[in-house]
Design a protein around this motif. Structure first.
Motif, mmCIF file in Angstrom:
data_model
loop_
_atom_site.group_PDB
_atom_site.id
_atom_site.type_symbol
_atom_site.label_atom_id
_atom_site.label_comp_id
_atom_site.label_asym_id
_atom_site.label_seq_id
_atom_site.Cartn_x
_atom_site.Cartn_y
_atom_site.Cartn_z
ATOM 1 N N UNK A 879 0.267 11.157 4.813
ATOM 2 C CA UNK A 879 1.636 11.038 4.301
ATOM 3 C C UNK A 879 1.813 12.069 3.191
ATOM 4 N N UNK A 880 2.862 11.914 2.442
ATOM 5 C CA UNK A 880 3.068 12.779 1.281
ATOM 6 C C UNK A 880 3.329 11.885 0.077
ATOM 7 N N UNK A 881 3.155 12.450 -1.083
ATOM 8 C CA UNK A 881 3.403 11.657 -2.287
ATOM 9 C C UNK A 881 4.843 11.149 -2.284
ATOM 10 N N UNK A 882 5.784 12.013 -1.947
ATOM 11 C CA UNK A 882 7.185 11.552 -1.992
ATOM 12 C C UNK A 882 7.421 10.431 -0.996
ATOM 13 N N UNK A 883 6.811 10.525 0.191
ATOM 14 C CA UNK A 883 7.046 9.479 1.189
ATOM 15 C C UNK A 883 6.303 8.190 0.851
ATOM 16 N N UNK A 884 5.363 8.255 -0.065
ATOM 17 C CA UNK A 884 4.590 7.053 -0.396
ATOM 18 C C UNK A 884 5.243 6.219 -1.500
ATOM 19 N N UNK A 885 6.424 6.639 -1.949
ATOM 20 C CA UNK A 885 7.152 5.843 -2.945
ATOM 21 C C UNK A 885 8.019 4.818 -2.200
ATOM 22 N N UNK A 886 7.958 3.580 -2.590
ATOM 23 C CA UNK A 886 8.821 2.566 -1.974
ATOM 24 C C UNK A 886 10.083 2.448 -2.836
ATOM 25 N N UNK A 887 11.245 2.711 -2.245
ATOM 26 C CA UNK A 887 12.460 2.832 -3.077
ATOM 27 C C UNK A 887 13.108 1.495 -3.417
ATOM 28 N N UNK A 888 12.397 0.660 -4.178
ATOM 29 C CA UNK A 888 13.028 -0.595 -4.608
ATOM 30 C C UNK A 888 14.296 -0.266 -5.389
ATOM 31 N N UNK A 889 15.333 -1.063 -5.184
ATOM 32 C CA UNK A 889 16.641 -0.764 -5.783
ATOM 33 C C UNK A 889 16.501 -0.600 -7.293
ATOM 34 N N UNK A 890 15.741 -1.507 -7.924
ATOM 35 C CA UNK A 890 15.392 -1.295 -9.331
ATOM 36 C C UNK A 890 13.958 -0.791 -9.339
ATOM 37 N N UNK A 891 13.723 0.444 -9.799
ATOM 38 C CA UNK A 891 12.374 1.010 -9.720
ATOM 39 C C UNK A 891 11.342 0.134 -10.434
ATOM 40 N N UNK A 892 10.166 0.058 -9.859
ATOM 41 C CA UNK A 892 9.084 -0.757 -10.412
ATOM 42 C C UNK A 892 7.795 -0.357 -9.718
ATOM 43 N N UNK A 893 6.688 -0.911 -10.183
ATOM 44 C CA UNK A 893 5.391 -0.581 -9.590
ATOM 45 C C UNK A 893 5.476 -0.727 -8.074
ATOM 46 N N UNK A 894 4.944 0.225 -7.352
ATOM 47 C CA UNK A 894 5.061 0.180 -5.887
ATOM 48 C C UNK A 894 4.060 1.130 -5.280
ATOM 49 N N UNK A 895 3.966 1.072 -3.977
ATOM 50 C CA UNK A 895 3.309 2.118 -3.203
ATOM 51 C C UNK A 895 1.796 2.094 -3.183
ATOM 52 N N UNK A 896 1.184 1.016 -3.647
ATOM 53 C CA UNK A 896 -0.280 1.000 -3.656
ATOM 54 C C UNK A 896 -0.855 1.032 -2.241
ATOM 55 N N UNK A 897 -1.850 1.890 -2.031
ATOM 56 C CA UNK A 897 -2.615 1.862 -0.781
ATOM 57 C C UNK A 897 -3.923 1.166 -1.097
ATOM 58 N N UNK A 898 -4.173 0.112 -0.332
ATOM 59 C CA UNK A 898 -5.219 -0.847 -0.677
ATOM 60 C C UNK A 898 -6.534 -0.493 0.017
ATOM 61 N N UNK A 899 -7.599 -0.694 -0.717
ATOM 62 C CA UNK A 899 -8.958 -0.556 -0.161
ATOM 63 C C UNK A 899 -9.166 0.779 0.553
ATOM 64 N N UNK A 900 -8.872 1.812 -0.182
ATOM 65 C CA UNK A 900 -9.055 3.169 0.349
ATOM 66 C C UNK A 900 -10.534 3.528 0.242
ATOM 67 N N UNK A 901 -11.080 4.046 1.333
ATOM 68 C CA UNK A 901 -12.477 4.486 1.309
ATOM 69 C C UNK A 901 -12.564 5.937 0.856
ATOM 70 N N UNK A 902 -11.711 6.774 1.451
ATOM 71 C CA UNK A 902 -11.706 8.192 1.101
ATOM 72 C C UNK A 902 -10.278 8.690 1.108
ATOM 73 N N UNK A 903 -10.001 9.635 0.261
ATOM 74 C CA UNK A 903 -8.650 10.216 0.267
ATOM 75 C C UNK A 903 -8.729 11.679 -0.113
ATOM 76 N N UNK A 904 -7.768 12.426 0.385
ATOM 77 C CA UNK A 904 -7.629 13.839 0.004
ATOM 78 C C UNK A 904 -6.200 14.066 -0.421
ATOM 79 N N UNK A 905 -6.037 14.628 -1.583
ATOM 80 C CA UNK A 905 -4.691 14.914 -2.092
ATOM 81 C C UNK A 905 -4.577 16.425 -2.199
#
Ligand code: GAL
Length: 988
Positions: A879-905
């Motif tokens: 995905x992309x960083x921008x697409x990984x934001x969840x657009x809650x109407x009132x911004x708040x903590x969001x978008x966590x990807x759980x139990x990641x083993x490996x990631x590349x940014x």
């Protein structure tokens, strides 16, 4: 009408004058004139500003504006500036002083005029004028003749126009008052909007009404059909498929082996009524019988389990005026997400919505247009529900609910209304329904303490422990033993739970487990289906879109973002909450058992066997597909479980992965998808899935630290990493500039942190403890021959409670050492008194960039938190960083990807690789937590040129505390000694 005061109807408690008796909504081949379209419109500021002769046929309205009918006048002009007044949002409070039945004299009043032509041949002498929804009170003149007035914003009102309608030019004038005595009965938690918001038409008058009674006897398979017709002349009934042709509608006709109607198999028989005058009325008949058997809610002899949602009517541009396309979208989205029930909170919907429920299959709790919640703060003093002066208004609303919608098989329960306290008028409404329609049950949550006049014990927002006690029949007794015996014999419904406000809700699977464990529990309805955000745009040179909520229109009293609490975002994009709910309520439960080399399929359907599903398997080795195929699962009957041995191909794929695979995790997935198109989804649509870890990863040895940390020029170098010698911060890894990492425990508060409908919100304790202003004090930075140790203390000003943290950095000499893997071990030790949970526990760092590609192996693809993680599966995602934001109407903590083993940014300048040990939670965003917390709307969020990473060991659960329980004990993140590890490397 009061001769002295022509506007007395606005404040009197009468439901209206001059109206026809309520009746069913039905189609007919008699001519109808649709009056929807542009009408002349003027908004008067109040009763002192009315246009004197506006109802006169020759009044010159050419200078007036044009306004669409149907529409809500406050929505006109959006997403720019509203042209007439403005929407206002309150949950409980009336937006005017409570002095029933009086309302403010400054009462915005829409004056509507419409000319229309009655063509030759139209039976003007026998016609009705129909308003399907006018908010909140209105009076009507046709050709200068006052026809009457009405209240009840979301019920249908008809007037006889036989005397006033004429061929050729006609002029209709309607005065609509924003506030009326009716407003006291319409205090639903939603935007206050006004106007002629549903269709208007003139229809030729023929058959007055009919009531289709179609029952199913599950012991014999017989259906019984009788249609009560009210008509000036006779009528005959035909249902060709049932062999009924030109027969007396009254029957009754007993038909052997009909196919019953249900949510899963919404079988409708097409029929027709033909009146002696030649009028033809199409019928859609569904046979079904609703009953309580031994305290269990059944339909057609089988228990049903409601996997439901509460649905308000809403569109971000048009408010409560919906097109049929929007209604179709709602129904299809519900069906596609395994939802089988809808409560029409808290008023009868546009009747076309119920046609769609009949057609596609949804159990409906059809609710009356009633809520008097604003009396609760004064302890229900002067509540209309218990005041005889309002009785007629209650009975009128109830009759208009039942009469309009009585022919829908999908409607299995009448709900009197919502949050209106208790009282004789509610009891009278229930009694009226009982004598009019004994084929459905009666619901009203407000009567939960005695259940004296309802057929279902219903509650909202209770916790799972209380739910389980009710399931076991062990609820606390009511005051009166007779009521107690009655209530104990009733099925139970959670009419609202899982408050879907902002990030969350958490804990849905706990509810579902309890529901499925107890036959008395008939399921429930999530609050709620859709965020009621209003589409707006900023006034910048380059306007940016956002969704408004309470307070954004300058309301004097309002309830903020509480109006944005749905499973869908305002544009009807599913939120992570809906994706989670779909998984939690799967009607087919698959279990993959690697140890036993078996799958099992448990069918939770009401009547449908599993034959409509194809089962497929697939194997992925570290996220790479290595095999897939079809799976033969014998047809499984409702309620049954089938166990299947793994076929040879599955075993072969797994053996191959075990022998020649990557040495990483091998997951076996099974999915159940539609074999063929259904009315609500295409073949291949996924209904259920499961995964099992078939091969555990080979354990990799931790490389022993090899590289020394060397201090020079204010820096410490450790292999590919460079640190600031004073702050201990990692400032460079390979070619990549970094900032951080630092221990971080704060999250941008979610609505479930900020609000608590029943007590102190979590945020209070967090702010008291200063968790939002923790200071990171570095105590020492000590290079040695095997790495670097940074010791720090995280604490708030004025507080002695702290989290000690030791960052131990090393670079190993294992096989990966050449790639320069930098290892961090974080040891966190609470110091002092810690009575509050931590919002999160992890590290935060940043790197330059405005957006980045993100690839990870772990749970995905969507957002997940510890108590909302059923819908994510192990896989490789991109995905992309921008697409990984969840657009809650009132911004708040969001978008966590759980139990990641490996990631590349990967940013424009390089790639940062992360490896959890074994897993880490990953949140990436183009702004900081502080910026996220400070934002009121999505357009406030602007990238700051850095990619902010949160690598979390754990999060505090989400829960549902904005209206309901907080996270359960196992999802509370306590401050306890913790060690977690993560590795970093770079690419490119
Ligand atoms: C309930 C009410 C709903 C809504 C919800 C909170 O008490 O019935 O209409 O207000 O709370 O969002």
């Amino acid at each position: 009408m009061n001769d002295l005061d022509p506007n007395a109807y606005v404040e009197d408690r009468s439901p209206g004058t001059g109206r026809l008796r309520p009746r069913a909504a039905f189609a007919s081949d008699l001519p109808t004139l649709a009056l929807d379209g542009d009408w002349r419109f003027r908004l008067a500021s109040g009763l002192d500003d009315l246009t004197g002769d506006f109802s006169a046929p020759h009044f010159d309205d050419t200078a007036w504006d044009l306004l669409a009918v149907p529409s809500c006048w406050q929505m006109s002009g959006l997403p720019g500036e509203p042209r007439y007044g403005a929407p206002a949002y309150t949950n409980i409070a009336y937006p005017f002083p409570v002095d029933p039945p009086r309302v403010p004299r400054q009462n915005p009043t829409g004056e509507y005029r419409r000319e229309f032509n009655v063509p030759d041949g139209f039976p003007a002498s026998a016609a009705v004028l129909r308003f399907e929804g006018v908010d909140s009170a209105f009076a009507v003149w046709l050709n200068g003749v006052r026809l009457g007035d009405g209240k009840g914003s979301r019920v249908t009102t008809e007037f006889d126009v036989s005397a006033a309608l004429r061929p050729g030019r006609n002029v209709l004038a309607v005065r609509v008052h924003q506030w009326s005595s009716g407003s006291y009965l319409e205090d639903q938690d939603m935007w206050w909007l006004s106007g002629i918001f549903r269709s208007v038409s003139v229809a030729a008058r023929g058959v007055e009404d009919f009531f289709v009674r179609a029952t199913f006897d599950h012991t014999t398979g017989q259906g019984t059909l009788a249609v009560d017709v009210t008509a000036p002349c006779g009528a005959l009934l035909s249902v060709p498929e049932l062999g009924i042709s030109g027969a007396d509608p009254a029957g009754p006709y007993v038909i052997d082996s009909v196919e019953p109607w249900s949510d899963e198999q919404p079988r409708l028989y097409a029929g027709e009524l033909v009146s002696d005058a030649g009028e033809r009325i199409p019928l859609r008949i569904g046979f079904r019988t609703v009953a309580v058997v031994d305290g269990v809610l059944t339909v057609n002899g089988r228990p049903i389990s409601l996997r439901g949602v509460n649905r308000h009517e809403w569109h971000p541009l048009t408010g409560r005026t919906l097109t049929e396309d929007t209604m179709v979208t709602d129904v299809l989205l519900m069906k596609q997400h395994n939802i089988n029930a809808v409560r029409t909170s808290h008023y009868p919907p546009d009747h076309r919505f119920l046609d769609l429920c009949d057609e596609h299959g949804l159990w409906v709790f059809c609710e009356g247009d009633l809520e008097t919640h604003g009396f609760e703060p004064d302890n229900w003093h002067r509540n209309p529900s218990n005041d005889p002066a309002w009785r007629e208004a209650y009975l009128d609303r109830t009759a208009r609910l039942v009469e309009r919608d009585k022919n829908h098989p999908s409607v299995i329960v009448w709900s009197l209304g919502n949050e209106s306290g208790t009282g004789a008028n509610l009891a009278a409404a229930a009694a009226w329904i009982r004598q009019r329609d004994d084929s459905r049950l009666i619901h009203y949550e407000g009567d939960f303490a005695s259940c004296a006049y309802v057929d279902l014990y219903s509650r909202m927002y209770i916790g799972v422990d209380e739910l389980a006690a009710i399931g076991r029949g062990q609820e606390a007794p009511t005051a009166d033993p007779a009521d107690d015996a009655h209530r104990r014999a009733l099925p139970f419904v959670l009419c609202e739970y899982g408050h879907a406000m902002g990030t969350g809700p958490g804990g849905l699977s706990e509810y579902q487990q309890v529901i499925e464990a107890h036959p008395r529990l008939a399921g429930g309805f999530i609050w709620e289906w859709l965020d009621h955000g209003i589409a707006r745009r900023t006034e910048d040179q380059e306007p940016r879109a956002f969704y408004a909520y309470g307070g954004d229109f300058g309301e004097e009293v309002h309830d903020g973002a509480f109006v944005a609490d749905g499973l869908l975002f305002p544009d009807r994009t599913p939120s992570p909450g809906l994706v989670e709910y779909k998984k939690v309520i799967e009607p087919i439960r698959i279990h993959v058992d690697p140890a036993a080399r078996q799958f099992s399929v448990h069918n939770l359907h009401h009547v449908r066997d599993s034959g409509y599903l194809d089962f497929r398997w697939s194997v992925e080795d570290r996220g790479d597909p290595v095999g897939s195929g079809d799976l033969k699962v014998p047809t499984t009957a409702p309620g049954a479980t089938t166990t299947v041995e793994w076929p040879a191909e599955v075993a072969a794929a797994l053996d191959a992965a075990r022998e020649n695979g990557s040495g990483g995790e091998v997951w076996l997935s099974v999915t159940a998808v539609l074999v063929a198109d259904e009315s609500w989804a295409g073949a291949g649509h996924e209904i259920a899935w499961a995964q099992g870890l078939a091969v555990a990863p080979a354990s990799c040895s931790v490389p022993s630290p090899s590289a020394p940390a060397l201090a020079h020029d204010g820096h410490v170098t450790l292999g590919p990493a460079q640190f600031d010698a004073r702050s201990g911060e990692l400032i460079r890894l390979g070619g990549l500039e970094l900032g951080g990492p630092r221990l971080d425990i704060w999250r941008a508060p979610i609505d479930n942190d900020l609000l608590n409908a029943f007590g102190e919100p979590q945020i209070t304790a967090w702010l008291d403890a200063g968790l939002h202003r923790m200071r990171h004090e570095v105590l020492s930075v000590e290079p040695d021959t095997q790495g670097l140790t940074v010791t720090a203390r995280l604490a708030a000003a004025g507080s002695s409670a702290a989290l000690g943290v030791v960052y131990r950095w090393s670079v190993g000499d294992g096989p990966d050492a050449g790639q320069g893997r930098l290892r961090l071990e974080c040891t966190v030790t609470p110091d002092g008194a810690w009575s509050v949970p931590l919002p999160r526990l992890g590290i935060a760092l940043s790197l330059p960039g405005t957006d980045a590609e993100v690839e990870w192996f772990g749970l995905g693809p969507g957002e997940a938190y510890r108590d909302s993680r059923n819908a994510v599966r192990v896989g490789r995602y991109r995905s992309t960083v921008s697409a990984m934001q969840t657009p809650y109407v009132r911004p708040q903590e969001n978008g966590n990807r759980h139990q990641v083993r490996r990631a590349e940014i990967t940013t424009a300048v390089g790639t940062l690789r992360l490896t959890g040990d074994p897993v880490i939670d990953l949140t990436v965003r183009p702004w900081s937590t502080a910026a996220l917390a400070a934002a009121a709307h999505q357009h406030d969020l602007v990238g700051d040129g850095r990619i902010h990473l949160h690598l979390d060991h754990a999060h505090h659960g989400l829960g549902s505390a904005s209206c309901g329980p907080g996270p359960s004990a196992s999802d509370v993140l306590a401050a306890v000694p913790t060690v977690f590890r993560v590795e970093f490397s770079t690419g490119r």
